[in-house]
Scaffold this motif. Structure first.
Motif, short mmCIF file in Angstrom:
data_model
loop_
_atom_site.label_atom_id
_atom_site.label_comp_id
_atom_site.label_asym_id
_atom_site.label_seq_id
_atom_site.Cartn_x
_atom_site.Cartn_y
_atom_site.Cartn_z
N LEU A 17 10.46 2.17 10.85
CA LEU A 17 9.81 1.99 12.15
C LEU A 17 9.40 3.34 12.75
N GLU A 18 10.22 4.35 12.57
CA GLU A 18 9.86 5.68 13.08
C GLU A 18 8.66 6.23 12.31
N ALA A 19 8.61 5.96 11.01
CA ALA A 19 7.46 6.38 10.20
C ALA A 19 6.20 5.64 10.64
N ALA A 20 6.35 4.35 10.91
CA ALA A 20 5.21 3.54 11.37
C ALA A 20 4.72 4.05 12.73
N ARG A 21 5.65 4.40 13.59
CA ARG A 21 5.29 4.94 14.91
C ARG A 21 4.53 6.25 14.75
N GLY A 22 4.97 7.09 13.82
CA GLY A 22 4.28 8.35 13.57
C GLY A 22 2.86 8.14 13.09
N LEU A 23 2.67 7.20 12.17
CA LEU A 23 1.34 6.88 11.67
C LEU A 23 0.46 6.33 12.78
N LEU A 24 1.02 5.49 13.62
CA LEU A 24 0.28 4.91 14.74
C LEU A 24 -0.26 6.00 15.65
N ILE A 25 0.58 6.95 16.01
CA ILE A 25 0.20 8.02 16.93
C ILE A 25 -0.79 8.98 16.28
N GLU A 26 -0.55 9.29 15.01
CA GLU A 26 -1.37 10.31 14.32
C GLU A 26 -2.75 9.82 13.90
N THR A 27 -2.80 8.62 13.37
CA THR A 27 -4.07 8.17 12.78
C THR A 27 -4.52 6.78 13.22
N PRO A 29 -3.67 2.51 14.62
CA PRO A 29 -2.95 1.32 14.16
C PRO A 29 -3.41 0.80 12.80
N GLN A 30 -4.66 1.07 12.42
CA GLN A 30 -5.14 0.60 11.12
C GLN A 30 -4.40 1.25 9.96
N SER A 31 -3.74 2.37 10.22
CA SER A 31 -3.02 3.07 9.15
C SER A 31 -1.58 2.57 8.99
N VAL A 32 -1.14 1.69 9.87
CA VAL A 32 0.24 1.18 9.79
C VAL A 32 0.29 0.04 8.78
N THR A 33 0.42 0.41 7.52
CA THR A 33 0.52 -0.56 6.43
C THR A 33 1.84 -0.36 5.70
N LEU A 34 2.25 -1.38 4.97
CA LEU A 34 3.49 -1.28 4.21
C LEU A 34 3.42 -0.14 3.20
N LYS A 35 2.27 0.00 2.56
CA LYS A 35 2.10 1.05 1.55
C LYS A 35 2.21 2.44 2.18
N ALA A 36 1.56 2.65 3.32
CA ALA A 36 1.57 3.96 3.96
C ALA A 36 2.96 4.31 4.47
N VAL A 37 3.63 3.35 5.06
CA VAL A 37 4.98 3.59 5.59
C VAL A 37 5.95 3.87 4.44
N ALA A 38 5.85 3.10 3.37
CA ALA A 38 6.72 3.29 2.21
C ALA A 38 6.54 4.69 1.63
N ALA A 39 5.29 5.14 1.54
CA ALA A 39 5.00 6.46 0.99
C ALA A 39 5.58 7.56 1.87
N ARG A 40 5.50 7.35 3.17
CA ARG A 40 5.98 8.39 4.10
C ARG A 40 7.49 8.56 4.03
N ILE A 41 8.23 7.50 3.82
CA ILE A 41 9.69 7.60 3.82
C ILE A 41 10.28 7.61 2.40
#
Length: 203
Positions: A17-27, A29-41
């Motif tokens: 969730l913290e990774a998803a929040r980071g993606l949301l703020i940085e790039t 809501p369209q970047s909040v995907t399972l694949k992107a979050v999984a890669a980040r953590i």
């Protein structure tokens, strides 16, 4: 060889969730995907599916996570203002920042556009819980308007959401300073609370 720390289910979920929040703020809501979050953590797509079920489930959990974090911060600011330790403007800034800098406004608009309105339920219900927690204390001051705090909350949230979505562009087109909406929201809240609690409660 680096050994990856084994996280508990709750720690893994919180990390996602913290990774998803980071993606949301940085790039956005369209970047909040399972694949992107999984890669980040550094987790697998299957691991995220286990915790959230789907991308929609992840977005709904993120909305709930944001709402709880935002509301906990706002209620502390409200209590501080009542105790004379803060100001109405601080409450307004927290609300506006939550929808703008923290991404709640972008997430809200994305959920509506993608037809995932159910993901907004955590935000709405958490704000409702926040108001209900504050509202019983209002009865100790006046009984002629038991929904006073509900009305203030509605106005503040709508102003904050609208400002996050089109505030910058609209203020620029009207030749107004960027913080005009915040100033108006703070003035409205100060006037409302002064009328409700007395002139000396809010600085």
């Amino acid at each position: 060889m680096t050994v990856r720390k084994r996280l508990s289910p709750e720690e893994s979920r919180r990390s996602a969730l913290e990774a998803a929040r980071g993606l949301l703020i940085e790039t956005g809501p369209q970047s909040v995907t399972l694949k992107a979050v999984a890669a980040r953590i550094g987790r697998t797509h299957a691991n995220l599916l286990h915790h959230f079920g789907s991308a929609s489930g992840l977005q709904k959990a993120l909305a709930e996570h944001l709402a709880k974090t935002v509301c906990e911060t706002i209620i502390e600011a409200v209590r501080a203002s009542r105790a004379g330790l803060g100001s109405a403007r601080e409450v307004v800034d927290l609300a506006f920042d939550a929808f703008d800098r923290e991404g709640a406004g972008a997430l809200t608009s994305w959920m509506l556009l993608s037809g995932n309105e159910d993901a907004l339920n955590p935000i709405i219900s958490t704000i409702h819980e926040l108001v209900d927690e504050i509202a019983p204390e209002e009865a100790q001051h006046h009984t002629d308007d038991p929904l006073h705090v509900h009305k203030d909350t509605l106005s503040l949230v709508l102003l904050a959401l609208g400002d996050a979505l089109i505030g910058a562009a609209l203020a620029k087109s009207l030749g107004l300073p960027r913080d005009t909406a915040r100033n108006r929201a703070a003035a409205n809240l100060e006037a409302s609370m002064a009328n409700y609690y007395g002139e000396n409660v809010i600085r």
